[in-house]
Design a protein around this motif. Structure first.
Motif, mmCIF file in Angstrom:
data_model
loop_
_atom_site.group_PDB
_atom_site.id
_atom_site.type_symbol
_atom_site.label_atom_id
_atom_site.label_comp_id
_atom_site.label_asym_id
_atom_site.label_seq_id
_atom_site.Cartn_x
_atom_site.Cartn_y
_atom_site.Cartn_z
ATOM 1 N N ARG A 176 10.681 -12.193 9.794
ATOM 2 C CA ARG A 176 9.353 -12.796 9.650
ATOM 3 C C ARG A 176 8.278 -11.908 10.249
ATOM 4 N NH1 ARG A 176 12.362 -17.735 10.009
ATOM 5 N NH2 ARG A 176 12.467 -17.659 12.273
ATOM 6 N N VAL A 177 8.597 -11.211 11.332
ATOM 7 C CA VAL A 177 7.625 -10.274 11.915
ATOM 8 C C VAL A 177 7.348 -9.127 10.941
ATOM 9 C CG1 VAL A 177 7.232 -8.632 13.786
ATOM 10 C CG2 VAL A 177 8.230 -10.880 14.286
ATOM 11 N N ARG A 178 8.393 -8.626 10.309
ATOM 12 C CA ARG A 178 8.192 -7.560 9.317
ATOM 13 C C ARG A 178 7.362 -8.074 8.139
ATOM 14 N NH1 ARG A 178 11.472 -3.104 9.611
ATOM 15 N NH2 ARG A 178 9.957 -2.350 8.059
ATOM 16 N N TYR A 179 7.599 -9.312 7.762
ATOM 17 C CA TYR A 179 6.795 -9.905 6.672
ATOM 18 C C TYR A 179 5.331 -9.992 7.095
ATOM 19 C CZ TYR A 179 4.926 -13.474 3.563
ATOM 20 O OH TYR A 179 4.151 -14.164 2.681
ATOM 21 N N LEU A 180 5.078 -10.329 8.363
ATOM 22 C CA LEU A 180 3.710 -10.368 8.864
ATOM 23 C C LEU A 180 3.054 -9.001 8.778
ATOM 24 C CD1 LEU A 180 1.336 -11.739 10.307
ATOM 25 C CD2 LEU A 180 2.498 -11.305 12.482
ATOM 26 N N TRP A 185 -0.965 -5.444 6.061
ATOM 27 C CA TRP A 185 -1.312 -4.271 5.226
ATOM 28 C C TRP A 185 -1.953 -4.712 3.913
ATOM 29 C CZ3 TRP A 185 -1.812 0.686 6.139
ATOM 30 C CH2 TRP A 185 -1.203 1.243 7.248
ATOM 31 N N ILE A 186 -1.388 -5.752 3.311
ATOM 32 C CA ILE A 186 -1.936 -6.237 2.034
ATOM 33 C C ILE A 186 -3.367 -6.753 2.221
ATOM 34 C CG2 ILE A 186 -1.695 -8.027 0.259
ATOM 35 C CD1 ILE A 186 1.342 -7.774 0.599
ATOM 36 N N THR A 191 -9.100 -6.093 1.469
ATOM 37 C CA THR A 191 -10.474 -6.077 1.989
ATOM 38 C C THR A 191 -11.191 -4.797 1.595
ATOM 39 O OG1 THR A 191 -9.756 -7.428 3.868
ATOM 40 C CG2 THR A 191 -11.858 -6.281 4.074
ATOM 41 N N LEU A 192 -10.492 -3.646 1.755
ATOM 42 C CA LEU A 192 -11.101 -2.374 1.346
ATOM 43 C C LEU A 192 -11.395 -2.359 -0.148
ATOM 44 C CD1 LEU A 192 -8.953 0.145 3.452
ATOM 45 C CD2 LEU A 192 -11.290 -0.634 3.901
#
Length: 488
Positions: A176-180, A185-186, A191-192
């Protein structure tokens, strides 16, 4: 110019707010998602800690069981019961998915962990029952030794499976931390990308639109000045036209008002003439009844009286003659009553008060409903038209109450001062809910009674008030203001 400036400002503001809103939504969404994930990760850490503690608790319980069975005094000062309860409760809460400690923690489990708990349940239940038996005071040493053997047999399997569960909890929490991290990043790249899109499709069109707007403003300034001059001339012409139209409308309203007043005056004159003719016809008919038919009936009665003095052949003829004489007397009385109702002579001889008192007495006799009259019986010097109108108002109100209100009693009052005459007729009958108005029926579906009263009051320039409630009776109040003081 001002409207165009406002249009441009609104458009710029709209685009700017839309761009900032999108950025704010992305930013706030990312923050909320991260906050929620951190909270969940905190719960995962707590759950992982409790799951790891289960291994330690089972080992301590095993150690205490060995010491209890061997009769060795334990240096561990924790109560066996408390330790067993904590271990059992924590296992059940982990199994059910809700860990209750200083607060409630959600145990997020996958299907794999659920199956692992299913596999570990037999070993857990065996250990728990053995610990309970070792802790029971009534268990024999042999039973305790047997329970200890079960503990020593099943504890390695329990520790191994519980170790797998802890590592599985840790692996899923790390996933779940890796999913976060991937979601962060997404969100950052999104946003950019949104900033780039806003620069290409929002801010550039806004700049281009602003440049075109400024050019259009420069080109249309002269045309706008000419249009304003033409509009000013048109406004002056329109103002003159509006004044003429206002004057015409005022004149039309005045004419309509005069027409309405004339119609009301004609209606008043027509109603007054109609009532005057009606009263004159009643007076003539009453006089003819009294002087014509009344005199003939009286003569017939006298002749019958003279015949009565002669002999009769039998008693049956005398009885029939007596019945005929009584019928003649009833006819004379009915004729007098009709003549009195059409035009009471007491009104002209003794005045309005005496006429109303006699009307109340006669109504009491004919209807059986007590009618109470209160007022001065002395002659009030009114014009004949005023006196007969007030009498007819009282007569109409009294007849309506008797016919439709079903009262237990009726009260009629006549009060007067030098300039005012007030007549009231009240009853305690059925009443009605309709508002007191000139076009509302008094007691029944027919509006004739109230129409007659209101018409007479209007012709006398008086005031009429009607108050009524269901089952609480009705009161009619009439007030006349006289120009000439009353003479008593």
């Amino acid at each position: 110019m001002s409207q165009l400036d406002q249009q441009v400002a609104r458009r710029l503001t709209r685009f700017y707010v839309m761009a900032l809103t999108i950025l704010a939504v992305l930013t706030v969404s990312g923050l909320l998602f991260i906050k929620d994930t951190i909270n969940n990760h905190y719960d995962d850490s707590r759950v992982l800690n409790v799951a790891g503690r289960q291994r330690m608790l089972s080992q301590r319980l095993t150690k205490l069981s060995l010491l209890k069975t061997g009769g060795v005094t334990a240096m561990d000062n924790v109560h066996f019961d408390s330790l067993l309860t904590t271990w059992s409760t924590s296992h059940m809460q982990l199994r059910q998915g809700m860990l209750r400690m200083e607060k409630t923690y959600a145990v997020r489990k996958s299907a794999v962990i659920d199956s692992m708990f299913t596999r570990i349940d037999p070993a857990f239940e065996s250990l728990r029952q053995s610990f309970v038996r070792i802790n029971e005071a009534g268990s024999s040493p042999a039973q305790k030794q047997q329970a200890l053997q079960v503990v020593l047999r099943d504890e390695p399997a329990y520790l191994r499976q519980m170790n797998d569960i802890v590592f599985r909890f840790d692996a899923e929490s790390f996933a779940r931390v890796r999913y976060l991290e991937r979601v962060e990043w997404i969100l950052g790249l999104t946003t950019l990308l949104v900033v780039l899109i806003e620069g290409l499709f929002i801010f550039r069109p806004v700049v281009r639109h602003t440049r075109n707007t400024v050019r259009m403003l420069s080109e249309s300034e002269e045309a706008l000045r000419l249009v304003n001059e033409q509009l000013e001339t048109a406004n002056r012409t329109l103002a003159v036209t509006n004044r003429k139209l206002t004057d015409t409308q005022t004149e039309l309203l005045r004419i309509e008002d005069e027409k309405y007043q004339l119609q009301r005056a004609e209606d008043t004159v027509r109603s007054a003439a109609l009532l005057e003719g009606q009263e004159e016809e009643r007076r003539r008919f009453a006089r003819e009844l009294h002087d014509g038919i009344g005199q003939m009936l009286t003569g017939l009665k006298l002749q019958a009286g003279s015949i009565k003095k002669g002999p009769f052949t039998d008693e049956k003829q005398r009885t029939r003659f007596d019945e005929l004489t009584a019928l003649i007397q009833d006819t004379i009385q009915a004729t007098r009553q009709i003549s009195h109702n059409l035009m009471p002579s007491v009104l002209g001889d003794f005045g309005l008060g005496a006429a109303l008192k006699l009307l109340a007495d006669q109504s009491t006799q004919t209807s059986g409903i007590p009618v109470f009259y209160e007022g001065d019986d002395r002659n009030i010097r009114l014009s004949p038209a005023t006196a007969i109108s007030l009498y007819r108002i009282g007569q109409e109100a009294l007849n309506n109450a008797v016919k439709h209100a079903d009262p237990k009693a009726i009260w009629m009052t006549l009060n007067h001062t030098r300039n005012n005459v007030i007549l009231t007729v009240a009853d305690d009958g059925n009443g009605f809910t309709a508002p007191a108005a000139e076009n509302v029926p008094l007691y029944s579906s027919s509006s004739k009674g109230l129409d007659n009263i209101s018409t007479r009051v209007r012709l006398l320039n008086g005031e009429l008030k009607i108050s009524s409630k269901l089952k609480k009776g009705t009161k009619i109040w009439v007030k006349l203001t006289l120009t000439d003081p009353l003479l008593h």
